[in-house]
Design a protein around this motif. Structure first.
Motif, PDB file in Angstrom:
ATOM      1  N   LEU A 103      -8.353   0.628 -11.453  1.00  0.00           N
ATOM      2  CA  LEU A 103      -7.018   1.057 -11.045  1.00  0.00           C
ATOM      3  C   LEU A 103      -6.821   0.802  -9.559  1.00  0.00           C
ATOM      4  O   LEU A 103      -7.693   1.107  -8.744  1.00  0.00           O
ATOM      5  CB  LEU A 103      -6.830   2.550 -11.315  1.00  0.00           C
ATOM      6  CG  LEU A 103      -7.185   3.067 -12.712  1.00  0.00           C
ATOM      7  CD1 LEU A 103      -7.003   4.575 -12.772  1.00  0.00           C
ATOM      8  CD2 LEU A 103      -6.327   2.388 -13.765  1.00  0.00           C
ATOM      9  N   MET A 104      -5.647   0.284  -9.208  1.00  0.00           N
ATOM     10  CA  MET A 104      -5.316   0.039  -7.801  1.00  0.00           C
ATOM     11  C   MET A 104      -3.858   0.379  -7.539  1.00  0.00           C
ATOM     12  O   MET A 104      -2.999   0.132  -8.386  1.00  0.00           O
ATOM     13  CB  MET A 104      -5.529  -1.431  -7.431  1.00  0.00           C
ATOM     14  CG  MET A 104      -6.957  -1.893  -7.479  1.00  0.00           C
ATOM     15  SD  MET A 104      -7.092  -3.616  -6.935  1.00  0.00           S
ATOM     16  CE  MET A 104      -8.861  -3.881  -7.159  1.00  0.00           C
ATOM     17  N   ILE A 113      -0.303   3.345   5.727  1.00  0.00           N
ATOM     18  CA  ILE A 113       0.563   4.426   5.280  1.00  0.00           C
ATOM     19  C   ILE A 113       0.211   4.822   3.847  1.00  0.00           C
ATOM     20  O   ILE A 113       0.083   6.006   3.510  1.00  0.00           O
ATOM     21  CB  ILE A 113       2.037   4.012   5.340  1.00  0.00           C
ATOM     22  CG1 ILE A 113       2.450   3.675   6.775  1.00  0.00           C
ATOM     23  CG2 ILE A 113       2.931   5.091   4.757  1.00  0.00           C
ATOM     24  CD1 ILE A 113       2.679   4.855   7.658  1.00  0.00           C
ATOM     25  N   ALA A 114       0.057   3.815   2.986  1.00  0.00           N
ATOM     26  CA  ALA A 114      -0.299   4.085   1.597  1.00  0.00           C
ATOM     27  C   ALA A 114      -1.648   4.791   1.509  1.00  0.00           C
ATOM     28  O   ALA A 114      -1.848   5.691   0.692  1.00  0.00           O
ATOM     29  CB  ALA A 114      -0.338   2.780   0.806  1.00  0.00           C
ATOM     30  N   ARG A 115      -2.572   4.383   2.368  1.00  0.00           N
ATOM     31  CA  ARG A 115      -3.886   5.005   2.411  1.00  0.00           C
ATOM     32  C   ARG A 115      -3.768   6.478   2.806  1.00  0.00           C
ATOM     33  O   ARG A 115      -4.457   7.347   2.262  1.00  0.00           O
ATOM     34  CB  ARG A 115      -4.750   4.250   3.421  1.00  0.00           C
ATOM     35  CG  ARG A 115      -6.173   4.730   3.597  1.00  0.00           C
ATOM     36  CD  ARG A 115      -7.055   4.254   2.474  1.00  0.00           C
ATOM     37  NE  ARG A 115      -7.192   5.264   1.446  1.00  0.00           N
ATOM     38  CZ  ARG A 115      -7.807   5.062   0.293  1.00  0.00           C
ATOM     39  NH1 ARG A 115      -8.307   3.875   0.012  1.00  0.00           N
ATOM     40  NH2 ARG A 115      -7.920   6.032  -0.592  1.00  0.00           N
ATOM     41  N   MET A 116      -2.876   6.769   3.747  1.00  0.00           N
ATOM     42  CA  MET A 116      -2.637   8.136   4.185  1.00  0.00           C
ATOM     43  C   MET A 116      -2.152   9.006   3.025  1.00  0.00           C
ATOM     44  O   MET A 116      -2.621  10.135   2.829  1.00  0.00           O
ATOM     45  CB  MET A 116      -1.609   8.126   5.320  1.00  0.00           C
ATOM     46  CG  MET A 116      -1.321   9.481   5.939  1.00  0.00           C
ATOM     47  SD  MET A 116       0.019   9.374   7.171  1.00  0.00           S
ATOM     48  CE  MET A 116      -0.638   8.116   8.270  1.00  0.00           C
ATOM     49  N   VAL A 117      -1.202   8.470   2.252  1.00  0.00           N
ATOM     50  CA  VAL A 117      -0.666   9.208   1.108  1.00  0.00           C
ATOM     51  C   VAL A 117      -1.746   9.402   0.044  1.00  0.00           C
ATOM     52  O   VAL A 117      -1.908  10.502  -0.507  1.00  0.00           O
ATOM     53  CB  VAL A 117       0.546   8.470   0.510  1.00  0.00           C
ATOM     54  CG1 VAL A 117       1.034   9.174  -0.755  1.00  0.00           C
ATOM     55  CG2 VAL A 117       1.675   8.368   1.535  1.00  0.00           C
ATOM     56  N   ALA A 118      -2.497   8.348  -0.240  1.00  0.00           N
ATOM     57  CA  ALA A 118      -3.556   8.434  -1.242  1.00  0.00           C
ATOM     58  C   ALA A 118      -4.605   9.461  -0.840  1.00  0.00           C
ATOM     59  O   ALA A 118      -5.068  10.264  -1.667  1.00  0.00           O
ATOM     60  CB  ALA A 118      -4.200   7.061  -1.445  1.00  0.00           C
ATOM     61  N   ASP A 119      -4.982   9.459   0.424  1.00  0.00           N
ATOM     62  CA  ASP A 119      -5.976  10.419   0.909  1.00  0.00           C
ATOM     63  C   ASP A 119      -5.445  11.848   0.829  1.00  0.00           C
ATOM     64  O   ASP A 119      -6.192  12.782   0.506  1.00  0.00           O
ATOM     65  CB  ASP A 119      -6.368  10.095   2.352  1.00  0.00           C
ATOM     66  CG  ASP A 119      -7.203   8.828   2.467  1.00  0.00           C
ATOM     67  OD1 ASP A 119      -7.703   8.352   1.427  1.00  0.00           O
ATOM     68  OD2 ASP A 119      -7.350   8.315   3.592  1.00  0.00           O
ATOM     69  N   ASP A 124      -8.852   8.852  -4.348  1.00  0.00           N
ATOM     70  CA  ASP A 124     -10.024   7.975  -4.440  1.00  0.00           C
ATOM     71  C   ASP A 124     -10.842   8.226  -5.697  1.00  0.00           C
ATOM     72  O   ASP A 124     -11.614   7.365  -6.119  1.00  0.00           O
ATOM     73  CB  ASP A 124     -10.915   8.143  -3.208  1.00  0.00           C
ATOM     74  CG  ASP A 124     -10.440   7.302  -2.034  1.00  0.00           C
ATOM     75  OD1 ASP A 124      -9.579   6.425  -2.257  1.00  0.00           O
ATOM     76  OD2 ASP A 124     -10.917   7.512  -0.910  1.00  0.00           O
ATOM     77  N   ARG A 125     -10.692   9.390  -6.283  1.00  0.00           N
ATOM     78  CA  ARG A 125     -11.456   9.684  -7.507  1.00  0.00           C
ATOM     79  C   ARG A 125     -11.004   8.788  -8.667  1.00  0.00           C
ATOM     80  O   ARG A 125     -11.717   8.654  -9.664  1.00  0.00           O
ATOM     81  CB  ARG A 125     -11.310  11.157  -7.860  1.00  0.00           C
ATOM     82  CG  ARG A 125      -9.974  11.554  -8.438  1.00  0.00           C
ATOM     83  CD  ARG A 125      -9.747  13.049  -8.472  1.00  0.00           C
ATOM     84  NE  ARG A 125      -9.255  13.517  -7.192  1.00  0.00           N
ATOM     85  CZ  ARG A 125      -8.806  14.755  -7.002  1.00  0.00           C
ATOM     86  NH1 ARG A 125      -8.818  15.614  -7.989  1.00  0.00           N
ATOM     87  NH2 ARG A 125      -8.352  15.114  -5.823  1.00  0.00           N
ATOM     88  N   TYR A 126      -9.817   8.195  -8.548  1.00  0.00           N
ATOM     89  CA  TYR A 126      -9.289   7.341  -9.612  1.00  0.00           C
ATOM     90  C   TYR A 126      -9.200   5.865  -9.207  1.00  0.00           C
ATOM     91  O   TYR A 126      -9.259   4.991 -10.069  1.00  0.00           O
ATOM     92  CB  TYR A 126      -7.884   7.796 -10.023  1.00  0.00           C
ATOM     93  CG  TYR A 126      -7.743   9.272 -10.234  1.00  0.00           C
ATOM     94  CD1 TYR A 126      -8.466   9.929 -11.238  1.00  0.00           C
ATOM     95  CD2 TYR A 126      -6.900  10.034  -9.428  1.00  0.00           C
ATOM     96  CE1 TYR A 126      -8.340  11.298 -11.420  1.00  0.00           C
ATOM     97  CE2 TYR A 126      -6.756  11.396  -9.610  1.00  0.00           C
ATOM     98  CZ  TYR A 126      -7.488  12.032 -10.605  1.00  0.00           C
ATOM     99  OH  TYR A 126      -7.365  13.386 -10.781  1.00  0.00           O
ATOM    100  N   LEU A 127      -9.017   5.602  -7.926  1.00  0.00           N
ATOM    101  CA  LEU A 127      -8.653   4.265  -7.470  1.00  0.00           C
ATOM    102  C   LEU A 127      -9.852   3.450  -6.981  1.00  0.00           C
ATOM    103  O   LEU A 127     -10.754   3.983  -6.334  1.00  0.00           O
ATOM    104  CB  LEU A 127      -7.637   4.357  -6.336  1.00  0.00           C
ATOM    105  CG  LEU A 127      -6.324   5.087  -6.628  1.00  0.00           C
ATOM    106  CD1 LEU A 127      -5.525   5.245  -5.341  1.00  0.00           C
ATOM    107  CD2 LEU A 127      -5.514   4.342  -7.679  1.00  0.00           C
ATOM    108  N   SER A 128      -9.801   2.156  -7.251  1.00  0.00           N
ATOM    109  CA  SER A 128     -10.792   1.234  -6.698  1.00  0.00           C
ATOM    110  C   SER A 128     -10.318   0.641  -5.383  1.00  0.00           C
ATOM    111  O   SER A 128     -11.136   0.176  -4.590  1.00  0.00           O
ATOM    112  CB  SER A 128     -11.078   0.104  -7.700  1.00  0.00           C
ATOM    113  OG  SER A 128     -11.688   0.609  -8.864  1.00  0.00           O
ATOM    114  N   ALA A 129      -9.003   0.636  -5.145  1.00  0.00           N
ATOM    115  CA  ALA A 129      -8.477   0.071  -3.902  1.00  0.00           C
ATOM    116  C   ALA A 129      -7.019   0.474  -3.723  1.00  0.00           C
ATOM    117  O   ALA A 129      -6.333   0.845  -4.681  1.00  0.00           O
ATOM    118  CB  ALA A 129      -8.588  -1.456  -3.907  1.00  0.00           C
ATOM    119  N   VAL A 130      -6.585   0.411  -2.483  1.00  0.00           N
ATOM    120  CA  VAL A 130      -5.166   0.566  -2.134  1.00  0.00           C
ATOM    121  C   VAL A 130      -4.730  -0.745  -1.491  1.00  0.00           C
ATOM    122  O   VAL A 130      -5.266  -1.145  -0.458  1.00  0.00           O
ATOM    123  CB  VAL A 130      -4.945   1.735  -1.156  1.00  0.00           C
ATOM    124  CG1 VAL A 130      -3.487   1.767  -0.692  1.00  0.00           C
ATOM    125  CG2 VAL A 130      -5.323   3.056  -1.803  1.00  0.00           C
TER     126      VAL A 130
END
Length: 223
Positions: A103-104, A113-119, A124-130
């Protein structure tokens, strides 16, 4: 069953209208612009800021640059927190992850910005990358971002015999706007429209959606 699932962020994972529209209103206010048009506001959600401010508000040059700077000032300063996860999206991502899918997030938002929202949401428990652009995109298309996502899949798998075309054939793009659907169809991915987001059924179907997810749980059904 698709092995690689690429998901838009705003309107697909996060219910981000509050964060986006409040940040946009702040930017416009700094420029002395008042906007009460609900249709224009709805259309602002989805395309890159450069496209939204220029096409919807006629901004260009230094004024456009200032609008984006003001927007980011408010958004990064805390506005991004006003974008909760959709009910059911975490359960859906967990199910897909447990099934062995990669999942990405694939978004037009700048990557940091996207990394900030994801964090903020512990994704990260679901995603392999942003996946997102380094700088503001000037065009609404997502083909380049999907290609980057496919290349990242190949890197993660460590299989140099794979090509991006191989990844496309076994991938799905999930998003709530026409830009997601059009890019998916142009590259040969399965296109799943997130109707619970900010695009209409007509927009998604006209852009080529193969399936329409009326709620987050439907994503797993169609992937």
């Amino acid at each position: 069953m698709k092995k690689y699932i690429f998901l838009d962020l705003d309107g697909t994972i996060t219910e981000s209208a509050g964060a986006i529209l409040t940040s946009a209103a702040y930017a416009l206010k700094q420029l002395g612009i008042v906007d009460e048009d609900p249709e224009k506001k709805r259309a602002f959600i989805g395309p890159p800021l450069t496209v939204g401010f220029s096409e919807l508000y006629g901004l260009s040059g230094e004024t456009l640059t200032r609008a984006i700077r003001y927007y980011r000032e408010y958004y990064v300063g805390g506005g991004y927190k006003d974008a909760p996860l959709y009910d059911g999206i975490e359960e859906t991502l967990l199910r897909l992850k447990e099934e062995g899918r990669i999942l990405m997030i694939v978004t037009s938002k700048p990557k940091y910005i996207a990394r900030m929202v994801a964090d903020h949401h512990g994704m990260d428990r679901y995603l392999s990358a942003v996946i997102g652009p380094v700088e503001e995109k000037t065009k609404a298309g997502k083909e380049d971002l999907i290609e980057t996502a496919a290349q990242e899949v190949i890197r993660i798998l460590g299989d140099d015999s794979l090509t991006v075309s191989d990844i496309y054939r076994d991938a799905a793009m999930v998003g709530d706007r026409k830009f997601d659907m059009e890019a998916a169809k142009n590259l040969g991915l399965l296109a799943i429209g997130a109707l619970y987001g900010y695009g209409t059924r007509e927009e998604l179907e006209q852009a080529g959606a193969d399936h329409i997810a009326e709620k987050p749980e439907d994503i797993a059904k169609y992937c």
